[in-house]
Motif scaffolding. Structure first.
Motif, PDB file in Angstrom:
ATOM      1  N   THR A 171       3.255   9.085   1.549  1.00 44.02           N
ATOM      2  CA  THR A 171       3.112  10.714   1.141  1.00 44.02           C
ATOM      3  C   THR A 171       2.776  11.810   2.638  1.00 44.02           C
ATOM      4  O   THR A 171       1.040  11.474   2.754  1.00 44.02           O
ATOM      5  N   LEU A 231       2.417   1.034  -5.677  1.00 45.72           N
ATOM      6  CA  LEU A 231       1.768   0.942  -5.021  1.00 45.72           C
ATOM      7  C   LEU A 231       0.111   0.987  -5.036  1.00 45.72           C
ATOM      8  O   LEU A 231       0.087   2.097  -5.917  1.00 45.72           O
ATOM      9  N   HIS A 234      -3.361   2.624  -3.672  1.00 42.27           N
ATOM     10  CA  HIS A 234      -3.538   4.154  -2.721  1.00 42.27           C
ATOM     11  C   HIS A 234      -4.444   3.929  -2.292  1.00 42.27           C
ATOM     12  O   HIS A 234      -5.651   3.140  -2.426  1.00 42.27           O
ATOM     13  N   ASN A 279      10.911   5.274   3.745  1.00 41.23           N
ATOM     14  CA  ASN A 279       9.288   5.400   2.672  1.00 41.23           C
ATOM     15  C   ASN A 279       8.457   6.403   3.212  1.00 41.23           C
ATOM     16  O   ASN A 279       7.347   6.225   3.126  1.00 41.23           O
ATOM     17  N   CYS A 299       0.634  -1.330   0.296  1.00 39.36           N
ATOM     18  CA  CYS A 299       0.296   0.299   0.643  1.00 39.36           C
ATOM     19  C   CYS A 299       0.768   1.073  -0.405  1.00 39.36           C
ATOM     20  O   CYS A 299       1.840   1.423   0.721  1.00 39.36           O
ATOM     21  N   GLY A 300       0.416   2.086  -0.617  1.00 43.03           N
ATOM     22  CA  GLY A 300       0.801   3.459  -0.304  1.00 43.03           C
ATOM     23  C   GLY A 300      -0.250   4.498   0.036  1.00 43.03           C
ATOM     24  O   GLY A 300      -0.857   4.288  -0.315  1.00 43.03           O
ATOM     25  N   THR A 313       5.259   9.873  -5.682  1.00 43.08           N
ATOM     26  CA  THR A 313       5.568   9.517  -5.369  1.00 43.08           C
ATOM     27  C   THR A 313       5.224   8.039  -4.173  1.00 43.08           C
ATOM     28  O   THR A 313       5.898   7.439  -3.082  1.00 43.08           O
ATOM     29  N   MET A 314       4.634   7.327  -5.153  1.00 38.78           N
ATOM     30  CA  MET A 314       3.409   5.804  -4.250  1.00 38.78           C
ATOM     31  C   MET A 314       3.888   5.042  -5.444  1.00 38.78           C
ATOM     32  O   MET A 314       2.149   4.165  -5.597  1.00 38.78           O
ATOM     33  N   LYS A 319       4.882   3.175   1.377  1.00 35.34           N
ATOM     34  CA  LYS A 319       5.525   4.229   1.272  1.00 35.34           C
ATOM     35  C   LYS A 319       4.121   5.424   1.820  1.00 35.34           C
ATOM     36  O   LYS A 319       3.503   4.756   1.493  1.00 35.34           O
ATOM     37  N   THR A 372       0.492  11.352  -5.719  1.00 34.60           N
ATOM     38  CA  THR A 372       0.745  10.001  -5.362  1.00 34.60           C
ATOM     39  C   THR A 372       1.458   9.126  -6.471  1.00 34.60           C
ATOM     40  O   THR A 372       1.884   8.385  -6.257  1.00 34.60           O
TER      41      THR A 372
END
Length: 286
Positions: A76, A121, A123, A97, A52-53, A117-118, A74, A114
């Motif tokens: 954010t 993964l 979201h 992360n 998962c991000g 940055t991820m 990760k 997103t």
């Protein structure tokens, strides 16, 4: 990595604020978690894994951020307060992360953020949302169409509104909107005693799993929410009169009355008693 650096209690939060000369801002809706059990419980009930991000909004002093960093691939974390960004960047310097981003989430291109940055993964949103942006933030998360779930701590009254049943005083246009796109579930309440400064309201953690398949196309959705907005725009009006006040330029009152009847409703029914399925059926017939 459970050590004093990441633990949050009343004294540690107050010490951090004092060290950095920070006073909680009412304008930014700042209330800092001082009960370490709350963020741990949020993450344990969220279903978050390393695949998962996570987008976190309003990380504050990182009480939830730490647990998210341990569980997710990760994180954010978007923080409006520049003072807190400096503190968070220092606290989580060892976390590769976790990315701290300064800015107003309501002015950010969320999908772009997103994606950058991820990537790779799934979201999700997981956040203790500032009270003053609760409804527009949730709407923004839903409208991006990129999040599999939205787990947020919000005012209890907003959570009740999202999960309200037709005919109740809490039921409204935002209820229908949220339930069209997601399946909301109340997880647990959080006492005002778990924060400093102490808020005047109880908070609730809610999980909203987004629906994989929606019943309407984009144009049909637009019509649906025009109908919903009309129905709740003037709650004292009957559904027929409320719809006529919005659609009267293109549809006669007799026609609207006929359609309401074809949906199986009495002509004096009010929109606040219609379910999501009722609104969809009515919108399609109109």
């Amino acid at each position: 990595m459970e050590n004093e650096k990441y633990q949050r209690n009343r004294q540690s939060v107050q010490d951090l604020l004092n060290i950095h000369g920070i006073k909680p801002s009412k304008a930014m809706g700042q209330n800092f978690l001082i009960d370490a059990n709350v963020p741990a419980k949020i993450v344990s009930k969220s279903g978050i894994t390393k695949s998962c991000g996570i987008l976190e909004v309003g990380p504050g002093l990182g009480a939830l951020t730490h647990h998210l960093g341990e569980a997710a691939g990760k994180v954010t974390a978007v923080e409006l307060d520049k003072r807190l960004v400096e503190v968070l960047s220092d606290i989580f310097a060892d976390y590769e992360n976790i990315k701290i981003v300064q800015g107003d989430i309501l002015k950010k291109n969320i999908k772009k953020l997103t994606d950058e940055t991820m990537s790779g993964l799934t979201h999700h949103v997981c956040a203790n949302l500032p009270y003053n942006i609760t409804t527009p933030a949730i709407a923004a998360f839903i409208e991006t169409g990129i999040f599999e779930s939205i787990i947020v701590m919000i005012q209890k009254e907003v959570a009740q509104r999202i999960c309200a049943k037709p005919g109740s005083s809490e039921y409204g246009a935002f209820t229908v909107f949220a339930n069209y796109y997601t399946e909301p579930e109340v997880l647990f309440d959080v006492s005002p005693e778990c924060f400093i400064p102490r808020p005047k309201v109880t908070s609730t953690v809610i999980k909203m799993n987004t629906k994989a398949k929606l019943p309407l196309g984009k144009n049909e959705e637009k019509q649906l929410f025009q109908v919903v907005k009309a129905a709740f725009g003037q709650r004292r009006k009957t559904l027929v009169n409320a719809l006529y006040s919005v659609f009267g330029s293109s549809k006669s009152k007799e026609y609207i009355t006929e359609i309401v009847g074809k949906c199986g409703f009495e002509t004096n029914i009010r929109g606040e008693v219609l379910s999501l399925e009722d609104f969809i059926n009515l919108s399609l017939k109109l």
